[in-house]
Scaffold this motif. Structure first.
Motif, mmCIF file in Angstrom:
data_model
loop_
_atom_site.group_PDB
_atom_site.id
_atom_site.type_symbol
_atom_site.label_atom_id
_atom_site.label_comp_id
_atom_site.label_asym_id
_atom_site.label_seq_id
_atom_site.Cartn_x
_atom_site.Cartn_y
_atom_site.Cartn_z
ATOM 1 N N ASN A 178 -9.717 12.622 17.471
ATOM 2 C CA ASN A 178 -9.255 13.486 16.379
ATOM 3 C C ASN A 178 -7.798 13.880 16.570
ATOM 4 N N VAL A 179 -7.437 14.141 17.821
ATOM 5 C CA VAL A 179 -6.055 14.519 18.121
ATOM 6 C C VAL A 179 -5.103 13.381 17.738
ATOM 7 N N VAL A 180 -5.440 12.189 18.181
ATOM 8 C CA VAL A 180 -4.575 11.037 17.920
ATOM 9 C C VAL A 180 -4.540 10.702 16.428
ATOM 10 N N TYR A 181 -5.685 10.809 15.776
ATOM 11 C CA TYR A 181 -5.761 10.521 14.341
ATOM 12 C C TYR A 181 -4.828 11.449 13.552
ATOM 13 N N GLU A 182 -4.892 12.750 13.847
ATOM 14 C CA GLU A 182 -4.026 13.712 13.159
ATOM 15 C C GLU A 182 -2.556 13.467 13.496
ATOM 16 N N TYR A 183 -2.298 13.118 14.740
ATOM 17 C CA TYR A 183 -0.922 12.823 15.156
ATOM 18 C C TYR A 183 -0.370 11.617 14.401
ATOM 19 N N GLU A 184 -1.185 10.560 14.307
ATOM 20 C CA GLU A 184 -0.741 9.341 13.630
ATOM 21 C C GLU A 184 -0.492 9.585 12.144
ATOM 22 N N VAL A 209 -3.813 4.833 7.748
ATOM 23 C CA VAL A 209 -4.273 5.354 9.043
ATOM 24 C C VAL A 209 -5.768 5.627 8.924
ATOM 25 N N LEU A 210 -6.557 4.885 9.660
ATOM 26 C CA LEU A 210 -8.010 4.955 9.543
ATOM 27 C C LEU A 210 -8.657 5.322 10.867
ATOM 28 N N ASP A 224 -10.279 2.571 18.240
ATOM 29 C CA ASP A 224 -10.763 3.762 17.526
ATOM 30 C C ASP A 224 -9.989 4.039 16.241
ATOM 31 N N ILE A 225 -8.717 3.697 16.239
ATOM 32 C CA ILE A 225 -7.855 4.047 15.103
ATOM 33 C C ILE A 225 -7.023 2.834 14.689
ATOM 34 N N GLN A 226 -6.975 2.602 13.401
ATOM 35 C CA GLN A 226 -6.083 1.583 12.856
ATOM 36 C C GLN A 226 -4.943 2.300 12.151
ATOM 37 N N SER A 227 -3.722 1.983 12.535
ATOM 38 C CA SER A 227 -2.559 2.665 11.977
ATOM 39 C C SER A 227 -1.517 1.616 11.602
ATOM 40 N N VAL A 228 -0.288 2.045 11.406
ATOM 41 C CA VAL A 228 0.814 1.124 11.117
ATOM 42 C C VAL A 228 1.999 1.460 12.012
ATOM 43 N N ILE A 229 2.879 0.488 12.204
ATOM 44 C CA ILE A 229 4.029 0.679 13.100
ATOM 45 C C ILE A 229 4.885 1.867 12.656
ATOM 46 N N GLU A 250 5.346 -2.005 8.306
ATOM 47 C CA GLU A 250 4.007 -1.901 7.727
ATOM 48 C C GLU A 250 2.982 -2.760 8.474
ATOM 49 N N PHE A 251 3.373 -3.310 9.610
ATOM 50 C CA PHE A 251 2.425 -4.078 10.416
ATOM 51 C C PHE A 251 1.348 -3.145 10.954
ATOM 52 N N VAL A 252 0.154 -3.679 11.105
ATOM 53 C CA VAL A 252 -0.968 -2.884 11.612
ATOM 54 C C VAL A 252 -0.847 -2.691 13.125
#
Length: 471
Positions: free
Chosen positions: A327-333, A348-349, A360-365, A373-375
């Motif tokens: 959750n911490v990383v998700y909110e940070y991303e 950001v998923l 755990d998390i899919q984000s972008v550069i 916009e790379f994953v």
């Protein structure tokens, strides 16, 4: 009748500083896990050769390495034990720590099982002296109960008072005192303006207080107490369940009965030592209740605000995140990506509940350049400890577990795969980012040790089939 003037110096094995204990625990676990099980005659060389890498060159001497192996990781922490089959095995405590990465829980278990007398020190002298003086107590349980009573009475006790009236008191150590009369003695002396101290003729203050400082350091590493600026000791209000568990056992006899052993011969002392080591290496029956919540690490040790005054809240509210580093990383991303380009935030998923992905998390550069916009793929690994690791310490080491799917994902996604190591500490949250994991494995900056194997077999491997009778 409790007589606090009867003092007794009940020492424990000397460890390192609180910060060093926090830092070295993962290193101890890593080394022991890698070399055990092994033959007893090989254990010393294997441990010393491996552990020296985590010490400055000036400390890579046999005496220092032996102390880390035998005194601290062995006797004090119970991270391995010698078996009668001539082998050395990692303990349940080590295995549990490698699984949950909960350092305060590790120290809770140590503190809970601590007793006097015990088998951590020389049997023919130190243990014999404890027995001769009828020592019989669970010191940490007694102290926690004492602090609970003091809290109820709205009395804040000092470290010096705890040292003199509790941890250095012969009546307490013999199990003859109860915490209520100890607190009464403290309050009476306060009213009379008497301040007690521990002193031994011809000895420095460090000699008198070393064992007390050590014991209280471990209780703080266990997240059960905190020290105020004026050297008072308070209970952690966020660890109520564990504190109650300790306090309820204050008058119980030590679980391991040293007095039932005949220690008159070398052979009998050897049996005692084997059985103590095996006992202490096992986690306590309460270990599953010692889990540390992230929020419990943040404790306000200042005096309560006076009526009408507003008190500022801690800058980091760990309760928002629960115990999930994800959750911490998700909110940070999400915040990081939004600051770069709000349009990309929906990329950001949080996918931690989707099994088998390896992250755990899919984000972008979300950085300037052609790859903005790379994953990117993030695996989150959380741990809890009292202090924050020093990133400038080149000898510091940490250890974590990754699954087969996570390992494959790291290789597959290369520079676009990262591990976020999230540390929940008493000072808040800090995240160490391990980018391009596969490359770091290749160049030796990270190591991977296989710890489990999947075993596949068919009918040709089956030697017999047994159908037991069920009554």
């Amino acid at each position: 009748m409790y007589d606090h003037t009867k003092q007794y110096r009940c020492t424990i094995i000397r460890g390192k500083s609180q910060k060093e204990m926090d830092d070295m625990l993962p290193a101890y676990a890593k080394v022991i896990n890698e070399i055990c099980p092994c033959n007893a005659e090989e254990f010393e060389a294997k441990f010393n050769n491996s552990f020296q890498l985590y010490l400055p060159e000036s400390e890579r001497v046999k005496k220092t390495l032996d102390n880390h192996r035998t005194e601290i990781s062995g006797k004090l922490f119970g991270m391995y034990y010698f078996s009668e089959d001539g082998r050395v095995y990692e303990s349940e405590r080590t295995q549990k720590f490698l699984e949950d990465n909960d350092q305060p829980a590790f120290f809770k278990d140590i503190c809970y099982k601590m007793q006097f007398p015990n088998g951590t020190q020389k049997i023919s002298t130190t243990v014999a002296d404890r027995i001769a003086n009828d020592i019989c107590v669970r010191p940490n349980a007694f102290l926690i109960k004492f602090l609970c009573i003091a809290k109820t009475a709205n009395i804040t006790v000092t470290k010096k008072e705890i040292g003199y009236y509790v941890l250095n008191s012969l009546d307490v150590l013999q199990g003859k005192a109860n915490p209520y009369e100890v607190l009464e003695a403290v309050t009476q002396d306060r009213k009379a303006g008497i301040e007690r101290d521990i002193s031994v003729p011809g000895k420095a203050s460090s000699y008198c207080w070393q064992h007390i400082n050590e014991q209280m350091n471990y209780l703080e590493l266990a997240n059960l107490i905190r020290f105020t600026d004026d050297k008072c000791v308070i209970l952690n209000p966020n660890e109520t369940e564990t504190i109650e568990l300790f306090a309820n056992d204050w008058d119980k006899k030590p679980e391991f009965d040293v007095y039932s052993y005949d220690l008159s011969t070398v052979e009998k002392r050897k049996i005692f030592q084997y059985e103590w080591d095996a006992y202490f290496a096992k986690i306590s029956v309460c270990a599953d209740k010692f889990a540390t919540s992230a929020a419990s690490l943040i404790v306000d040790v200042e005096e309560p605000a006076k009526s009408g005054q507003r008190k500022e809240k801690a800058s980091v509210n760990l309760t928002e995140f629960g115990d999930e580093g994800e959750n911490v990383v998700y909110e940070y991303e999400k915040k990081r990506v939004a600051e770069f380009n709000q349009r990309l935030v929906n990329k950001v998923l949080s996918l931690g509940k989707t099994k088998g992905l390896g992250y755990d998390i899919q984000s972008v550069i979300a950085e300037p350049g052609d790859m903005s916009e790379f994953v990117k793929y993030i695996e989150v690994k959380s741990t809890k400890r009292l202090t924050c690791p020093d990133i400038k310490d080149s000898l510091w080491v940490d250890t974590l577990n990754i699954t087969r799917n996570e390992w494959i994902a790291a290789q597959q996604h290369g520079e676009f795969y990262s591990i976020f190591r999230v540390y929940f500490t008493r000072d808040g949250i800090v995240m160490f980012v391990l980018a391009n994991v596969s490359e770091k494995f290749k160049d030796g900056r990270m190591q991977a040790v296989p710890t489990t194997y999947r075993v596949d077999f068919n009918n040709s491997a089956v030697d017999s089939v047994i159908i037991p009778e069920v009554s």
